[in-house]
Write an enzyme that holds these catalytic residues in place. Structure first.
Site, mmCIF file in Angstrom:
data_model
loop_
_atom_site.group_PDB
_atom_site.id
_atom_site.type_symbol
_atom_site.label_atom_id
_atom_site.label_comp_id
_atom_site.label_asym_id
_atom_site.label_seq_id
_atom_site.Cartn_x
_atom_site.Cartn_y
_atom_site.Cartn_z
ATOM 1 N N LYS A 1 9.466 -4.249 13.150
ATOM 2 C CA LYS A 1 10.259 -4.910 12.116
ATOM 3 C C LYS A 1 11.686 -4.374 12.114
ATOM 4 O O LYS A 1 11.921 -3.215 11.800
ATOM 5 C CB LYS A 1 9.657 -4.686 10.730
ATOM 6 N N GLY B 1 14.892 5.791 9.597
ATOM 7 C CA GLY B 1 15.557 5.308 8.390
ATOM 8 C C GLY B 1 15.823 6.445 7.427
ATOM 9 O O GLY B 1 15.987 7.593 7.854
ATOM 10 N N SER B 2 15.830 6.130 6.147
ATOM 11 C CA SER B 2 16.237 7.137 5.158
ATOM 12 C C SER B 2 15.109 8.129 4.878
ATOM 13 O O SER B 2 13.923 7.834 5.078
ATOM 14 C CB SER B 2 16.640 6.447 3.857
ATOM 15 N N THR B 3 15.502 9.300 4.424
ATOM 16 C CA THR B 3 14.532 10.336 4.097
ATOM 17 C C THR B 3 13.642 9.887 2.935
ATOM 18 O O THR B 3 12.436 10.160 2.922
ATOM 19 C CB THR B 3 15.264 11.644 3.760
ATOM 20 N N GLY C 1 11.054 7.649 4.273
ATOM 21 C CA GLY C 1 10.206 8.499 5.108
ATOM 22 C C GLY C 1 9.150 9.217 4.283
ATOM 23 O O GLY C 1 7.977 9.305 4.677
ATOM 24 N N GLU D 1 12.083 9.584 11.969
ATOM 25 C CA GLU D 1 13.423 10.051 12.314
ATOM 26 C C GLU D 1 14.300 9.671 11.144
ATOM 27 O O GLU D 1 14.565 8.497 10.913
ATOM 28 C CB GLU D 1 13.863 9.398 13.631
#
Lengths: 351, 491
Positions: free
Chosen positions: B196, B248-250, B253, B270
């Protein structure tokens, strides 16, 4: 300051002079002392002339990272120069050329023809600028000066046992003085690369300073011959020495050694000029020479100049191209911009 | 003493005024509407919903893109499972490699088109999508194609079994490149994929779907479905997914990590970063300055490993700062399609608002702000390259990921001090060290806690080199030999 080791030698010579030492040694030591004092006087003179209050230690010249400088130079070539920017750049390029003939077989006839070309690049194209200067050997200065009379085009002369520079200083000075007496407006000297590579930076410095003095009113371009210095670190160091010793211009190459001017080498030198300007407030000119024969490459150089030193340097007082065949390629591109079609090379005169 | 020349200034106004040199939009063919790429075909979404993707450089709509719901995700996962069990798992590795090579080659053939679309959809300068994103993406496929039939050498004396179906969710900063990072190693190791792309930048992934069709990859091996957060959540929570790969963003995540806790799903994450870029006094200063520019202004600063915290040794601070300002004066901000543009458009209105929020925070914290003296286009989302000085380790602008063209500068005195400060962050994705002294490079790089440490350069990427983070920057490695590890069970 750089004079420390010589200073020590000099002091020793004084201490020994009262003993029954060998006269020969004594004379040699006295000579060393004399050189030292001379260096001191030259240095002081330069410092007062240019309002530089100290000289840097040239062994500490900034280091250059090879990968980084080459990447930066490559990025500059990514600029896409089109339309009016391109035309303006091409016209400026013409106006910055030091049209050059430096051959053993140069004659008065050849030089006169070249001078005519310098003044009349392409008469069918109205409003073209002339080149900045004609660059010749000292023996041809008089001819060039006469041919260019009233045109505003400068006469540049190579000197100092060009291109190798392998001659005694006295010969180099008289070579320079001769060129100036013959009417040269600008002197292109070579540095002693051998001495430079030996680490004799004082020698190189003093020599440049001595030539500068011999130049009188003529502007001095100092050729580093970067192809023989090889590393960017050394190019930077030689640039610093030349500027502090009194160069009005620093120049990459004689054109007799390959590689001659390259974009990364020019970038190193432009950055040295910028740092010198920031330290002293004095502008120094730049002249890449040799190997620049295409308009596109010339435009890359101008973009580099524009983005490293800025607008104040974008004229032929502060930037020159040392080139013999660049002019015709620029003319071809200009005609293409004007007419929309490329013309064959036989439509552009060769002199 | 040195002559005082603090007033000296170089003039660069003309350096930003080159005649326009735009790349032609005609190179890119964008459809009005895109469906979901499932089982080798573009299929209408069961959700029946579409959303618009716009060009951030002028806010114009580029295309409508399908929004996948849970039922669409289920359909895609089933297709992937089917392809895994019936085709891909059984196919000889050297045959798998042929398909991957073919994808790489078609990408190269259509490089110009991909670059233009990447720039239109995401706002990054054409210089970068042309010279970096697209070629590097193709290189990833080439590199992993080479590994496909050599896994026995990658893992000596072990058998590397594929995991099954990989759910991959990628961000908007390097849409095509991230797709390549994720898809190439998954395919090489025998997994199938449901990918996606981000909702603001789906177009190059959909172009990649067309390329995959053209390469005749067996249906269902790669499925590309579009949508926003809910679609991503449906992928993460689908019971038949064996592995999640997320960039993407923490914050997201952490949500993913919670969602897959207690399941057998493997994951590589990541996430964000706040990289330290350290300039020592003995560094090659001009190259370091250029490295700082590349480190923070590459891709408008939308880079998880951007060198956003600059540490400069006090003895060279003035020189570095002056040179940074000079360089900033020559940066061209504007139309991303212009070949001369250095800094393009901010990816979305939302991201621009985030950046502006941080600029305000910085000013409120008493930091000194310097903005590049450039004009911004009237329309579209743009931000001037910005430098903050007078920043402390305690300033929020030095702690939090801004994800924009904003640099903070702090000074330091000793090696130990800067090392401590550089590591003093919840992140640990990348770092940079600038010094002419080799021993110092090794001393620093071994003690910096970051996944990638660059010495005398910054933001260099290569398919052979692993990439990933420490601490809140995530776990798992992508790229290189390590990147294979994330997609295999070793028995």
């Amino acid at each position: 300051m750089e004079a420390a080791p010589r200073n020590a030698e000099g002091m020793r010579s004084i201490a020994y002079s009262g003993t029954a030492a060998d006269r020969k040694t004594n004379a040699a030591l006295h000579k060393q002392l004399k050189t030292f004092v001379l260096h001191l006087i030259v240095t002081i003179k330069i410092m007062t002339d240019k309002k530089i209050s100290y000289l840097p230690d040239f062994t500490l010249s900034p280091r250059i990272d090879q990968v980084g400088i080459e990447e930066r130079a490559a990025r500059i070539t990514k600029r896409s120069i089109k339309k009016e920017t391109k035309v303006n750049g091409l016209l400026l390029t013409l106006n910055m050329i030091d049209l050059t003939t430096l051959e053993g077989k140069d004659t008065e006839g050849k030089v006169k023809q070249l001078c005519y070309k310098a003044m009349h690049l392409m008469d069918v194209y109205e409003g073209l600028p002339t080149v900045a200067a004609v660059c010749v050997y000292p023996s041809m200065v008089k001819t060039a000066k006469k041919a260019l009379e009233g045109s505003g085009i400068k006469v540049a002369s190579v000197a100092t046992a060009f291109p190798s520079g392998q001659a005694p200083q006295s010969v180099k000075i008289s070579d320079t003085k001769y060129a100036v007496q013959q009417g040269a407006d600008e002197i292109d000297m070579v540095i002693s690369r051998g001495k430079f590579l030996e680490g004799e930076y004082n020698f190189v410095f003093d020599e440049i300073a001595a030539i500068k003095e011999a130049c009188g009113e003529a502007r001095l371009k100092v050729i580093l011959e970067t192809g023989e210095l090889v590393t960017y670190d050394k190019v930077r160091r030689a640039s610093d020495i030349a500027m502090y010793a009194g160069a009005d211009f620093i120049k990459t190459s004689t054109g007799k050694i390959s590689p001659a001017a390259t974009l990364p080498v020019t970038l190193v030198m432009l950055q040295a000029i910028r740092d010198f300007y920031y330290k002293t407030g004095k502008m120094i000119g730049m002249k890449p020479a040799g190997g620049i024969s295409k308009s596109k490459l010339a435009l890359h150089y101008l973009v580099m100049l524009n983005e490293i030193l800025g607008e104040d340097w974008m004229n032929n007082k502060w930037f020159r191209f040392g080139a013999s065949s660049l002019a015709n390629d620029v003319l071809m591109q200009l005609m293409k911009e004007k007419t929309g079609i490329y013309q064959g090379k036989d439509y552009f005169s060769i002199d | 003493m040195a002559t005082k020349n603090n007033t000296l200034k170089l003039k660069f106004d003309s350096a930003r005024k080159y005649a326009p040199a735009p790349e032609s939009k005609a190179a890119a063919k964008i459809d009005a509407k895109y469906d979901l790429f499932i089982n080798g075909k573009f299929e209408k979404p069961l959700s029946k919903k579409y959303f618009a993707t716009t060009n951030p450089a002028n806010e114009e709509k580029l295309a409508d893109v399908a929004e996948a719901n849970a039922a669409d995700v289920d359909k895609a996962v089933k297709a992937a499972r089917n392809a895994y069990e019936k085709t891909w798992k059984k196919m000889p590795a050297k045959e798998r490699a042929k398909y991957i090579y073919r994808i790489a080659r078609v990408m190269q053939e259509r490089a110009r088109e991909l670059a233009v679309i990447e720039t239109l959809d995401g706002g990054k300068p054409i210089r970068e999508s042309r010279d970096f994103d697209v070629p590097t993406a193709a290189n990833h496929f080439f590199y992993y194609a080479g590994w496909a039939d050599k896994l026995a050498y990658a893992f000596p004396n072990r058998n590397a079994h594929p995991l099954g179906v990989a759910g991959q969710i990628i961000p908007w900063n390097f849409p095509l490149l991230m797709a390549a990072w994720k898809i190439a190693p998954a395919l090489a190791t025998g997994n199938t994929v449901v990918l996606k792309p981000a909702e603001t930048t789906p177009l190059t992934a959909l172009k990649l779907a067309q390329i995959i069709q053209e390469a005749d990859l067996p249906p269902g091996v790669v499925n590309i479905i579009t949508g926003a957060g809910a679609t991503g959540a449906a992928i993460v929570n689908h019971p038949d997914i064996n592995k999640i790969a997320f960039t993407g963003s923490t914050d997201v995540g952490k949500i993913i990590q919670k969602a897959i806790a207690g399941t057998a799903k493997k994951a590589t994450l990541e996430l964000g970063g706040k990289a330290a870029n350290i300039i020592f006094e003995d560094a090659p200063i001009d190259q370091a300055v250029e490295g700082v520019i590349n480190g923070i202004f590459f891709n408008q600063g939308h880079v998880c490993c951007a060198g956003s915290r600059l540490y400069v040794q006090e003895s060279v601070f003035k020189e570095v700062y002056r040179k940074l300002k000079d360089r900033l004066a020559t940066l061209i901000v504007g139309d991303p399609l212009d070949k001369n543009t250095d800094i393009g458009a901010i990816n979305s209105k939302q991201q621009l608002d985030t950046i502006h929020k941080y600029l305000k925070i910085g000013l409120k914290e008493g930091a000194e702000m310097y903005e590049a003296p450039c004009e911004l286009p009237k329309k579209g989302f743009y931000c001037r390259p910005t430098i903050f000085t007078n920043v402390a380790q305690s300033s929020r602008i030095a702690q939090e990921e801004i994800f924009g063209p904003v640099l903070t500068i702090q000074t330091f005195r000793t090696d130990d001090e800067v090392l401590e400060k550089a590591n003093n962050t919840p992140y640990g994705l990348s770092a940079g060290v600038w010094t002419d002294k080799g021993s110092k490079i090794f001393n620093m790089t071994t003690r910096l806690r970051a996944g990638v440490v660059w010495a005398n350069t910054f933001n260099q990427f290569d398919p052979t080199s692993p990439f990933g983070g420490y601490k809140e920057s995530g776990y798992g490695r992508e790229g290189g030999l390590h990147g294979l590890n994330a997609y295999v069970n070793l028995v």
